[in-house]
Design a protein around this motif. Structure first.
Motif, short mmCIF file in Angstrom:
data_model
loop_
_atom_site.label_atom_id
_atom_site.label_comp_id
_atom_site.label_asym_id
_atom_site.label_seq_id
_atom_site.Cartn_x
_atom_site.Cartn_y
_atom_site.Cartn_z
N SER A 129 0.83 -1.20 0.00
CA SER A 129 0.00 0.00 0.00
C SER A 129 0.86 1.25 0.00
CB SER A 129 -0.92 -0.01 1.23
OG SER A 129 -1.65 1.19 1.33
N ASP A 130 1.91 1.27 0.83
CA ASP A 130 2.81 2.42 0.89
C ASP A 130 3.53 2.63 -0.44
OD1 ASP A 130 2.14 2.84 3.53
OD2 ASP A 130 3.89 1.81 4.34
N THR A 131 3.89 1.55 -1.10
CA THR A 131 4.67 1.64 -2.33
C THR A 131 3.82 2.05 -3.53
OG1 THR A 131 6.20 -0.06 -1.55
CG2 THR A 131 6.17 0.38 -3.92
N PHE A 132 2.68 1.40 -3.71
CA PHE A 132 1.91 1.58 -4.93
C PHE A 132 0.67 2.45 -4.75
CE2 PHE A 132 4.02 -2.60 -5.36
CZ PHE A 132 4.85 -2.29 -6.43
N GLY A 133 0.41 2.91 -3.54
CA GLY A 133 -0.75 3.76 -3.31
C GLY A 133 -2.07 3.03 -3.30
N PHE A 134 -2.02 1.69 -3.09
CA PHE A 134 -3.26 0.93 -2.99
C PHE A 134 -3.99 1.25 -1.69
CE2 PHE A 134 -0.89 -2.80 -5.17
CZ PHE A 134 -1.06 -2.21 -6.41
N GLN A 135 -5.28 0.92 -1.67
CA GLN A 135 -5.98 0.84 -0.38
C GLN A 135 -5.35 -0.32 0.40
OE1 GLN A 135 -10.35 0.93 -0.39
NE2 GLN A 135 -10.25 1.37 -2.57
N ARG A 136 -5.45 -0.24 1.71
CA ARG A 136 -4.88 -1.30 2.55
C ARG A 136 -5.86 -2.47 2.61
NH1 ARG A 136 -4.20 -0.21 7.83
NH2 ARG A 136 -2.63 -1.84 8.07
N LYS A 137 -5.89 -3.23 1.53
CA LYS A 137 -6.75 -4.40 1.48
C LYS A 137 -6.13 -5.44 0.56
CE LYS A 137 -9.85 -3.07 -2.33
NZ LYS A 137 -11.25 -2.85 -2.71
N PHE A 138 -6.53 -6.68 0.76
CA PHE A 138 -6.06 -7.76 -0.10
C PHE A 138 -7.11 -8.86 -0.12
CE2 PHE A 138 -4.66 -8.92 4.13
CZ PHE A 138 -4.82 -10.29 4.20
N ALA A 139 -7.07 -9.68 -1.15
CA ALA A 139 -7.98 -10.81 -1.29
C ALA A 139 -7.19 -12.10 -1.17
CB ALA A 139 -8.72 -10.76 -2.61
N LEU A 140 -7.79 -13.09 -0.54
CA LEU A 140 -7.20 -14.40 -0.37
C LEU A 140 -8.14 -15.44 -0.95
CD1 LEU A 140 -4.88 -16.09 1.07
CD2 LEU A 140 -6.46 -16.27 3.01
N CYS A 141 -7.63 -16.26 -1.87
CA CYS A 141 -8.45 -17.31 -2.47
C CYS A 141 -7.59 -18.56 -2.57
CB CYS A 141 -8.93 -16.86 -3.86
SG CYS A 141 -10.49 -17.59 -4.41
N LEU A 142 -7.80 -19.50 -1.66
CA LEU A 142 -7.00 -20.72 -1.58
C LEU A 142 -7.76 -21.89 -2.18
CD1 LEU A 142 -5.82 -20.37 2.13
CD2 LEU A 142 -4.59 -19.61 0.08
N SER A 143 -7.01 -22.89 -2.60
CA SER A 143 -7.66 -24.12 -3.05
C SER A 143 -6.74 -25.28 -2.71
CB SER A 143 -7.94 -24.08 -4.56
OG SER A 143 -6.79 -24.43 -5.30
N SER A 144 -7.20 -26.49 -3.02
CA SER A 144 -6.39 -27.67 -2.76
C SER A 144 -5.26 -27.81 -3.78
CB SER A 144 -7.27 -28.93 -2.79
OG SER A 144 -7.92 -29.04 -4.05
N SER A 145 -5.25 -26.92 -4.79
CA SER A 145 -4.17 -26.93 -5.78
C SER A 145 -3.61 -25.53 -5.94
CB SER A 145 -4.70 -27.47 -7.12
OG SER A 145 -5.84 -26.73 -7.56
N ASN A 146 -4.18 -24.72 -6.85
CA ASN A 146 -3.69 -23.37 -7.11
C ASN A 146 -4.66 -22.33 -6.58
OD1 ASN A 146 -1.51 -24.46 -8.67
ND2 ASN A 146 -2.95 -24.74 -10.35
N GLY A 147 -4.14 -21.21 -6.12
CA GLY A 147 -4.96 -20.11 -5.66
C GLY A 147 -4.21 -18.82 -5.83
N ALA A 148 -4.60 -17.79 -5.07
CA ALA A 148 -3.96 -16.49 -5.25
C ALA A 148 -4.16 -15.59 -4.04
CB ALA A 148 -4.52 -15.79 -6.49
#
Length: 419
Positions: free
Chosen positions: A185-204
């Motif tokens: 957030s400090d570097t790129f000026g994003f809002q202080r938020k993130f998304a988490l999406c897990l799976s039994s194989s690939n996620g993000a």
């Protein structure tokens, strides 16, 4: 503060293309971290790039509530230690200063660093180095943006014991000034938020704006519900993520529980924590007993056949009757209208072609949080942690919307994780 210094296309060899923040044509819309599940340890592993002299991939285990990134001190020759009594040291909330011959005043910023799987701890040293992360622009991926002076804990290689094979440390996503979301957030000026999406194989893991809604095969934004994050206790900011569970229902029936356990007390005991460290949801013993007894009764009413439990699980059924047609579980949040529904895909663990077990464990009488929602229950649930508003957005199972966390379109084209 960390600063953006260059964009680097991800080709088999790195070709550096430098832009400054003031003269660059754009900033990334979001930063994306592909996540794989390690089948041996059940840990979630992602990858960043590290080193000003030689930018190299580094695999890290994801710790949702971790205060900072920590890694083995021997990985990079370009890291610099941060002195005690500096602004950066103050941001890190150190546990003291450590001696270092040849350093300014022989004092460097010390951080208590722990491996939550082995419970081993050591005094790490606050350091800074170049790190690089993959970014999204125009809903495309395949390039990385580098961050100078990224703050992290440099610690002993002995803490790597118990981590997934190839992992060189842990990536903290907690609510702290030097955890990854805040530094991005400090570097790129994003809002202080993130998304988490897990799976039994690939996620993000995605930080920044909300392109993940377009990266999934279906737009799930309209189905997302929101609940407050417990952001503070006695004036102090909680770095781990807790939510207010008011009650638990199984097949719509409210369990008779001591509801005071759902509230965090002045010493930080109680409440419901979300964790990527625990592979399965654990409950304080008094909650677990009522929960399992009730689930078993509803299982029998749905003609499920109980079999001998298989450790570490306490309740198992035969898959020959009913399949995943099992009782639903609701974590009721701030009102009856807001509930996190857990279906069979997230409640049951397939042990073999013949046996499935309830993926909830007895956390014992001394478990600090009354409930710890673990990785298996998080999989294929899109979670959005907004640290600015102290809100959690969640979807419940994406399978009910004919998509999953492994359906992120970037994962089919991105080579970042395999570099």
């Amino acid at each position: 503060m960390p600063s953006l210094v260059q964009f680097i296309p991800l080709f088999p060899f790195f070709f550096l293309i430098s832009f400054s923040v003031s003269h660059g044509p754009f900033l990334p819309k979001a930063i994306i971290h592909p996540v794989n599940k390690d089948p041996s340890t059940l840990q979630y592993v992602t990858q960043l790039y590290m080193g000003a002299n030689h930018l190299a991939p580094i695999k890290l285990v994801v710790n949702l509530g971790g205060s900072f990134l920590w890694t083995d001190c021997g990985l990079s020759s370009s890291q610099k230690l941060v002195p005690c009594n500096s602004l950066k040291c103050s941001m890190a909330k150190p546990n003291g200063c450590t001696n270092s011959p040849g350093f300014d005043n022989n004092k460097i910023c010390g951080l208590n660093t722990e491996n939550p799987f082995t419970k081993l701890a050591a005094t790490g040293e606050l350091a800074e180095d170049m790190f690089a992360v993959e970014f999204i622009d125009e809903l495309k991926t395949g390039s990385i943006a580098s961050i100078h002076q990224f703050l992290f804990s440099c610690t002993s290689a002995t803490l790597l014991q118990g981590l997934a094979r190839g992992a060189k440390g842990m990536l903290g996503l907690g609510n702290s000034r030097i955890a990854l979301p805040s530094q991005l957030s400090d570097t790129f000026g994003f809002q202080r938020k993130f998304a988490l999406c897990l799976s039994s194989s690939n996620g993000a893991i995605i930080s920044g704006e909300s392109p993940y809604l377009s990266l999934l095969s279906h737009d799930v934004s309209r189905s997302m519900l929101y609940t407050p994050l417990i952001s503070s206790r006695d004036g102090g900011v909680l770095q781990e993520y807790y939510i207010n569970v008011k009650s638990i229902k199984i097949n719509g029936k409210k369990l008779s529980l001591n509801t005071s356990l759902f509230t965090m007390d002045g010493e930080g005991h109680g409440g419901t924590k979300i964790s990527t460290i625990s592979p399965f949801t654990t409950m304080k013993s008094s909650i677990y007993k009522t929960f399992v007894d009730t689930y078993e009764r509803f299982g029998f009413s749905m003609e499920l056949s109980k079999v001998e439990p298989i450790a570490p699980f306490g309740l198992c059924f035969s898959t020959k009757v009913g399949g995943l047609n099992v009782p639903t579980i609701d974590l009721v949040l701030q009102s009856e209208m807001v509930k996190w529904r857990i279906y069979g895909r997230n409640s049951m663990v397939k042990i073999s072609d013949e046996v499935m077990c309830l993926g909830f464990l007895d956390g014992g009488v001394n478990q600090k949080a009354s409930i710890v929602i673990g990785g298996h229950q998080l999989e294929d649930n899109l979670l959005e942690f907004n640290l600015g508003t102290s809100m959690l957005g969640f979807t419940s199972s994406l399978a009910m919307r004919e998509t999953s966390c492994s359906d992120f379109m970037f994962s089919k084209d991105s080579s970042a994780f395999d570099s």
